[in-house]
Design a protein around this motif. Sequence first.
Motif, PDB file in Angstrom:
ATOM      1  N   ALA A 300      -0.663   3.980  -1.236  1.00  8.59           N
ATOM      2  CA  ALA A 300      -0.832   5.104  -0.308  1.00  8.59           C
ATOM      3  C   ALA A 300       0.519   5.625   0.179  1.00  8.59           C
ATOM      4  O   ALA A 300       0.766   6.830   0.201  1.00  8.59           O
ATOM      5  CB  ALA A 300      -1.707   4.687   0.873  1.00  8.59           C
ATOM      6  N   THR A 303       2.455   7.341  -2.674  1.00  8.14           N
ATOM      7  CA  THR A 303       1.823   8.605  -3.046  1.00  8.14           C
ATOM      8  C   THR A 303       2.096   9.683  -2.009  1.00  8.14           C
ATOM      9  O   THR A 303       2.397  10.840  -2.350  1.00  8.14           O
ATOM     10  CB  THR A 303       0.306   8.409  -3.215  1.00  8.14           C
ATOM     11  OG1 THR A 303       0.063   7.417  -4.230  1.00  8.14           O
ATOM     12  CG2 THR A 303      -0.377   9.706  -3.598  1.00  8.14           C
ATOM     13  N   VAL A 339      -3.631  11.287  -2.465  1.00  6.61           N
ATOM     14  CA  VAL A 339      -4.054   9.910  -2.188  1.00  6.61           C
ATOM     15  C   VAL A 339      -5.395   9.619  -2.852  1.00  6.61           C
ATOM     16  O   VAL A 339      -5.583   8.559  -3.477  1.00  6.61           O
ATOM     17  CB  VAL A 339      -4.125   9.664  -0.667  1.00  6.61           C
ATOM     18  CG1 VAL A 339      -4.810   8.325  -0.377  1.00  6.61           C
ATOM     19  CG2 VAL A 339      -2.727   9.677  -0.062  1.00  6.61           C
TER      20      VAL A 339
END
Length: 373
Positions: A300, A303, A339
């Motif tokens: 996460a 990204t 995400v």
Amino acid sequence: MTRDGVFEAPGRINLIGEHTDYNDGFVLPIALPHVARVTAARRDDGVLRMSSRQAHGVTEVRLVDLAPGAVTGWAAYVAGVVWALRDAGHPIGGFGLLVDGNVPLGAGLSSSAALESATALAVTELSGVSLDRRTLARIAQRAENEFVGMPCGIMDQSASLLARERHALLLDTRTMATEHIPFDLTPAGLSLLVVDTKAPHRLVDGEYAARRRDCHRAAELLGVPALRDLDPADLDRARHDLPDRLARRVRHVVTENQRVLEVAELLRADRIREIGPLMTASHASLRDDYEVTVPELDVAVDTLLAAGALGARMTGGGFGGCVISLVEETAVEACTTAVHTAFAEHGFATPDCWTATAAAGARRTDHVPAGVE
């Protein structure tokens, strides 16, 4: 149930300052709009009766039987507060307590502290027991430490009880000194994007406690009361005198405390965009030195940064839970899409993404959930 009062307390997001609170350090959380709600009614039979709209069944226990281990599951957080107050000598009688709320469970957003804080406010106010909110935070922390068995620090309960709307709470966990620092991203065209990774977030299984033991052992070996008492100039000595694992734990805590103070200074100066790199550095430290991230958290963060976030980090105790990122308001949709795509490619659970604002702390409210009688 016949109600005597309804009380709400919020969950929290920690902007920065992870695993510093049990080292007497600095933290910088905000309260969330998401709350735990307790509808309370006094009883005169010496019984604590607890129910939840999110769980089946009713838990009842006599006050004289309250002790660590007597209640388990979600109700332990409620019963533990009553136990801690009574054990401290406060005259808390029987209650019927109905729990509701919308703080995401298992996401690292302190649903437990929100429940403890709402309970503490409810049973003290309705019992005529006057305690300041810092004391209530200590009571709630003791409930979680000793009754539930989770060795958390003081940050979560303090954020839930002390926070102000549109402000971050700078808390010195040693002295309990606080400063409310303005934190309103809208005028700057920014958003705080939260990614609930849906990775399981369970801290009572030993990893959190192991990190706390590491820190206390390191402080003992270095001859200081707590890792708070070290500064960056002491890191060479720590690296030389300690085993590698302990030296890395020390490095995280010392540098994280420094990052909290730097972020606070930037917020005071209204230089909000400049906190992004400090958030990202915090995540790297939590990943490499404190070793509390999991693949979902790291993916996460990576990204979000690749999608243009100004900074991103895991928040909470780690081992699952949420990531927060500072993003341009115009980039929220693109970051969210990125995400979702990355998680699908990695075979992870579908995350929830939403933007957070700084909300007010615990309060009594006239709002009553529909159907409560």
